[in-house]
Design a protein around this motif. Structure first.
Motif, PDB file in Angstrom:
ATOM      1  N   LEU A  27       0.860  -1.187   0.000  1.00 25.35           N
ATOM      2  CA  LEU A  27       0.000   0.000   0.000  1.00 25.35           C
ATOM      3  C   LEU A  27       0.895   1.235   0.000  1.00 25.35           C
ATOM      4  CD1 LEU A  27      -2.553  -1.333   2.628  1.00 25.35           C
ATOM      5  CD2 LEU A  27      -2.673  -1.476   0.126  1.00 25.35           C
ATOM      6  N   THR A  28       0.885   1.970  -1.101  1.00 24.48           N
ATOM      7  CA  THR A  28       1.838   3.067  -1.290  1.00 24.48           C
ATOM      8  C   THR A  28       1.237   4.453  -1.173  1.00 24.48           C
ATOM      9  OG1 THR A  28       1.515   3.008  -3.684  1.00 24.48           O
ATOM     10  CG2 THR A  28       3.312   1.662  -2.777  1.00 24.48           C
ATOM     11  N   LYS A  29      -0.087   4.543  -1.096  1.00 27.29           N
ATOM     12  CA  LYS A  29      -0.701   5.874  -1.006  1.00 27.29           C
ATOM     13  C   LYS A  29      -1.960   5.793  -0.160  1.00 27.29           C
ATOM     14  CE  LYS A  29      -3.212   5.370  -5.395  1.00 27.29           C
ATOM     15  NZ  LYS A  29      -2.992   3.972  -5.656  1.00 27.29           N
ATOM     16  N   PRO A  30      -2.275   6.898   0.531  1.00 24.53           N
ATOM     17  CA  PRO A  30      -3.504   6.888   1.330  1.00 24.53           C
ATOM     18  C   PRO A  30      -4.730   6.994   0.440  1.00 24.53           C
ATOM     19  CG  PRO A  30      -2.380   9.008   1.519  1.00 24.53           C
ATOM     20  CD  PRO A  30      -1.511   8.129   0.676  1.00 24.53           C
ATOM     21  N   GLY A  31      -5.858   6.552   0.970  1.00 17.59           N
ATOM     22  CA  GLY A  31      -7.121   6.606   0.241  1.00 17.59           C
ATOM     23  C   GLY A  31      -7.714   5.219   0.105  1.00 17.59           C
ATOM     24  N   PHE A  32      -8.803   5.143  -0.637  1.00 20.06           N
ATOM     25  CA  PHE A  32      -9.478   3.866  -0.840  1.00 20.06           C
ATOM     26  C   PHE A  32      -8.784   3.056  -1.933  1.00 20.06           C
ATOM     27  CE2 PHE A  32     -12.799   6.312   1.225  1.00 20.06           C
ATOM     28  CZ  PHE A  32     -13.308   5.387   2.123  1.00 20.06           C
ATOM     29  N   GLN A  33      -8.723   1.744  -1.728  1.00 17.36           N
ATOM     30  CA  GLN A  33      -8.252   0.821  -2.754  1.00 17.36           C
ATOM     31  C   GLN A  33      -9.277  -0.300  -2.847  1.00 17.36           C
ATOM     32  OE1 GLN A  33      -3.688   0.983  -1.679  1.00 17.36           O
ATOM     33  NE2 GLN A  33      -3.999   0.099  -3.694  1.00 17.36           N
ATOM     34  N   HIS A  34      -9.493  -0.749  -4.081  1.00 17.09           N
ATOM     35  CA  HIS A  34     -10.566  -1.710  -4.357  1.00 17.09           C
ATOM     36  C   HIS A  34     -10.024  -2.898  -5.145  1.00 17.09           C
ATOM     37  CE1 HIS A  34     -12.302   2.325  -3.934  1.00 17.09           C
ATOM     38  NE2 HIS A  34     -13.316   1.709  -3.374  1.00 17.09           N
ATOM     39  N   PHE A  35     -10.344  -4.098  -4.671  1.00 17.52           N
ATOM     40  CA  PHE A  35      -9.884  -5.326  -5.304  1.00 17.52           C
ATOM     41  C   PHE A  35     -11.080  -6.246  -5.516  1.00 17.52           C
ATOM     42  CE2 PHE A  35      -6.549  -3.607  -2.642  1.00 17.52           C
ATOM     43  CZ  PHE A  35      -5.443  -3.591  -3.483  1.00 17.52           C
ATOM     44  N   ILE A  36     -11.101  -6.900  -6.655  1.00 15.60           N
ATOM     45  CA  ILE A  36     -12.126  -7.901  -6.938  1.00 15.60           C
ATOM     46  C   ILE A  36     -11.452  -9.120  -7.548  1.00 15.60           C
ATOM     47  CG2 ILE A  36     -13.913  -6.149  -7.323  1.00 15.60           C
ATOM     48  CD1 ILE A  36     -13.653  -6.673 -10.358  1.00 15.60           C
ATOM     49  N   CYS A  37     -12.172 -10.233  -7.563  1.00 14.95           N
ATOM     50  CA  CYS A  37     -11.738 -11.362  -8.372  1.00 14.95           C
ATOM     51  C   CYS A  37     -12.288 -11.105  -9.758  1.00 14.95           C
ATOM     52  CB  CYS A  37     -12.266 -12.684  -7.816  1.00 14.95           C
ATOM     53  SG  CYS A  37     -11.734 -14.107  -8.809  1.00 14.95           S
TER      54      CYS A  37
END
Length: 172
Positions: A99-109
């Motif tokens: 995780l390199t930056k603040p904020g939301f991150q979203h992952f899906i299959c």
């Protein structure tokens, strides 16, 4: 004299470690814990809500790469479970995402239908913590009778007007 120099060396080393850390690494989060990245049996929203994520942390996705992948997507594509325009795609079966930056991150299959039944993860990444407050840099060694207040000195009227301190005799 060597004793004083070693004191300064170790004090300086401690301060540098406090300021910069040694091998500063974030927390490693295994997504889904022992179940890993799968489409059955894990509530990824509940899993994520029990953790705090910071810049420098990493997510480890472990899964069967013949059945799944990890696709990082935009918030819009996350809501739609749309894997057609990925920000990143991981397919090894054991992927680490730092995780390199603040904020939301979203992952899906990205396998059709898997996201729709819950194989999706959105997290909020906070800025890295500032860590411990650094101690002041040690000054000259003073005897117990010396004072921390400025002492009169011919240099006191120097252009810098910096406070001057009087050193006591060396403890050696």
């Amino acid at each position: 004299m060597a004793l004083i120099n070693s004191k300064y060396f170790f004090a300086s080393l401690i301060i540098l470690v406090a300021l910069f850390g040694v091998g500063v690494e974030g927390t490693v989060h295994k997504v889904g814990d022992s179940s890993g990245w799968t489409m059955m049996g894990v509530d990824y929203q509940a899993w994520a809500s029990s953790r705090t994520f910071q810049v420098g942390d990493s997510l480890v996705f472990e899964y069967n790469n013949e059945l799944h992948d990890v696709t990082e997507v935009t918030p819009h594509d996350f809501e739609l479970c749309d894997q057609s325009n990925p920000l990143a795609r991981y397919q090894t079966g054991s992927d680490t995402v730092t995780l390199t930056k603040p904020g939301f991150q979203h992952f899906i299959c990205g396998v059709p239908g898997h996201c729709d039944i819950g194989q999706k993860l959105d997290i909020l990444v906070f800025p890295a913590s500032l860590g411990p407050v650094a101690a002041p840099v040690p000054g000259p060694v003073r005897s117990p009778s010396s004072s921390m207040s400025p002492s009169p000195s011919p240099l006191a009227d120097s252009p810098t007007n910096a406070p001057q301190f009087q050193m006591g005799p060396s403890p050696l």
